[in-house]
Structures are given as structure tokens and as C-alpha cells.
Scaffold this active site. Structure first.
Site, mmCIF file in Angstrom:
data_model
loop_
_atom_site.group_PDB
_atom_site.id
_atom_site.type_symbol
_atom_site.label_atom_id
_atom_site.label_comp_id
_atom_site.label_asym_id
_atom_site.label_seq_id
_atom_site.Cartn_x
_atom_site.Cartn_y
_atom_site.Cartn_z
ATOM 1 N N ASP A 25 2.220 -5.693 0.425
ATOM 2 C CA ASP A 25 2.869 -6.013 -0.574
ATOM 3 C C ASP A 25 2.466 -5.153 -1.702
ATOM 4 O OD1 ASP A 25 4.691 -7.601 -2.467
ATOM 5 O OD2 ASP A 25 2.974 -8.398 -3.127
ATOM 6 N N ASP A 27 3.314 -5.405 -5.772
ATOM 7 C CA ASP A 27 2.830 -6.168 -7.082
ATOM 8 C C ASP A 27 2.316 -7.532 -6.749
ATOM 9 O OD1 ASP A 27 4.676 -4.669 -9.092
ATOM 10 O OD2 ASP A 27 6.126 -4.984 -7.557
ATOM 11 N N ASP A 187 0.992 -11.566 -1.909
ATOM 12 C CA ASP A 187 0.795 -12.654 -3.232
ATOM 13 C C ASP A 187 1.616 -13.601 -3.325
ATOM 14 O OD1 ASP A 187 2.196 -10.789 -4.218
ATOM 15 O OD2 ASP A 187 1.724 -11.485 -6.323
HETATM 16 O O1 LIG Z 1 5.446 -8.228 -4.959
HETATM 17 P P1 LIG Z 1 6.447 -6.996 -4.661
HETATM 18 O O2 LIG Z 1 5.595 -5.928 -4.721
HETATM 19 O O3 LIG Z 1 7.244 -7.158 -3.589
HETATM 20 O O4 LIG Z 1 7.607 -6.775 -5.969
HETATM 21 C C1 LIG Z 1 8.367 -7.727 -6.475
HETATM 22 C C2 LIG Z 1 8.741 -7.646 -7.611
HETATM 23 O O5 LIG Z 1 8.845 -6.158 -8.288
HETATM 24 C C3 LIG Z 1 7.669 -8.376 -8.865
HETATM 25 O O6 LIG Z 1 7.509 -9.590 -8.263
HETATM 26 MG MG LIG Z 2 3.885 -9.372 -4.797
#
Ligand SMILES: O=P(O)(O)OC[C@H](O)CO
Ligand SMILES: [Mg+2]
Length: 240
Positions: A25, A27, A187
């Protein structure tokens, strides 16, 4: 846990599973960008005399932009005052300023997996334009990824917890890769759900402010990625 002979009389724990491919992942996992979203959303909500809390954060994180905007408006009772589109527009300027200053949270593991020829990739709910802003100062690390799948990819019909993004990420590896051979680092509760819905293993590295009830779907929960032991997943050991 069962043990196997690690040689020289040492017993090492048997792996939880043996995976061959790793999906990260972005963010809140590879990058510390979740704090920016929190800060900006706190500021917007404060204008309506409301407080942004971690049960709302848990529902929004990991999702595609419009999906999380709808949750924000509905859960905060802002219908009629703010549309999801207005929310996205309002946070955009603030986020654009913050994203380029984000920091990388994982270094050693990425280099270790890459050096050992374990195929790695990124699967982020973030869309192309935000991805570019967030990664502009971290090109070297992202260049080690076999590929990146973003939230606005045509194959990602629904955001996490739909398995779409992780299945698309798996299909873009070379060869015929099975979900049971993929380990996902996440996360967000929605991200762990997406990995499990895809039939993959999920290691969760949650923010400590997230309620522990959100951890129950994960196969392993770590307070820091520094605690990750690759041999627990059949991956090559760190050298020292
Ligand atoms: O956690 P990610 O990388 O899937 O990103 C999701 C959004 O952009 C932020 O929560
Ligand atoms: Mg994330």
C-alpha cells in the site's frame, strides 16, 4: 508455532506461509501522507463546529477520493451544506501543497526484497495526479517496484475493500501468480479487507490511534515495519 531445523542445532519457527510476491500500500504505509489527509480534514470539519475522529478516519482511509468524500459528507451530517465534490475541491489546494514534502517510511525492506529478486509492486487508492505529487521526491524507491496500480486505473472498478486493486496488481506480475502467494502490507482497515477479499495474506501496520477492533482481519499486526521478519513468510532473511 511448529519449528524447523535452521541448521547448526538452531530451531527457527516454521513460516506462517510461503509467499513469492509482495504488494505494498502507499499512503500511510510506504509514505507518511495519511497525516496530511487527517490535518486537512480536521481543518474543514472545524469550520462546521465538528471534530474529526479516528472512527471516521478508519472509514475513509485507503478509499478512492470520491468514495471517501461521500463518507465524510454522510458521516458528518453535512448533506445540504457541502457536497462530496466541494469537499474534494476544498481539500485539493491544501493537499497539493503538503504532498511533495512527504517522507518515506520503509527503506530497508524494499531494498532487501528487490536485491533478492522478490517481485514487488504498489497498489494505492490514490489517483495518478496525487501519486505524481507524493512520489516526485522518492523516484529512486518507486523505480524498484515492478509496477504501480492506482485508484483511477480502469481495472479498479471499486476501491478497497473491494479486491479489484490487489487482483489487478497480482495479474501485472510476470507469470501466473496465485493470490495465496501474495503478501500485502497495509495500514488501513479497508486495505486489509481488500487483501483478504482477494485471497491474499495481509500484514497490517496500523496507526496506534486506530481502534484494535480494526485489526482482526489481518494475518499479522506490527507496530512498525522494522519488526517485520521476512522468514516468517518464507522470504529471504535479512543478512544482519
Ligand atoms: O492508502 P492508499 O495508498 O491506498 O491511499 C488511499 C488514499 O489516497 C488515502 O487514504
Ligand atoms: Mg494506506
Amino acid at each position: 508455532m511448529a519449528s524447523v531445523d535452521a541448521g547448526e542445532g538452531q530451531a527457527a519457527p516454521a513460516p506462517r506461509a510461503t509467499v513469492s510476491h509482495v504488494i505494498f500500500d502507499m499512503d500511510g504505509l510506504l509514505l507518511d501522507t495519511e497525516g496530511f489527509y487527517t490535518e486537512v480534514q480536521e481543518r474543514i470539519l472545524a469550520r462546521y463546529g465538528k471534530v474529526f475522529d479516528w472512527s471516521l478516519k478508519a472509514k475513509m482511509m485507503g478509499k478512492k477520493a470520491m468514495e471517501s468524500a461521500r463518507i465524510f459528507v454522510d458521516e458528518c451530517g453535512l448533506a445540504g451544506l457541502l457536497t462530496p465534490e466541494q469537499f474534494l475541491e476544498e481539500r485539493e489546494g491544501m493537499l497539493q501543497e503538503l504532498f511533495p514534502s512527504c517522507a518515506v517510511r520503509v527503506v530497508r525492506l524494499i531494498h532487501h526484497l528487490h536485491a533478492n529478486e522478490i517481485p514487488i509492486c504498489v497498489a494505492t487508492g490514490s489517483h495518478k495526479r496525487h501519486f505524481a505529487l507524493k512520489t516526485q521526491n522518492h523516484q529512486e524507491m518507486f523505480a524498484l517496484m515492478h509496477h504501480v496500480v492506482m485508484g483511477d486505473d480502469p481495472e479498479v472498478k471499486a476501491g478497497k475493500p473491494s479486491p479489484d486493486i490487489f487482483l489487478a496488481a497480482m495479474r501485472r506480475f510476470e507469470g501466473n501468480v496465485e493470490p495465496s502467494k501474495c503478501l500485502v502490507f497495509e495500514d488501513a482497515p479497508s486495505g486489509v479487507g481488500a487483501a483478504k477479499n482477494a485471497g491474499m495474506y495481509a500484514v497490517m501496520v496500523p496507526d496506534p490511534r486506530l481502534d484494535v477492533s480494526y485489526q482482526k482481519e489481518a494475518d499479522q499486526v506490527l507496530s512498525s515495519l522494522l519488526d517485520f521478519n521476512p522468514t516468517e513468510w518464507g522470504l529471504p532473511p535479512f543478512k544482519e
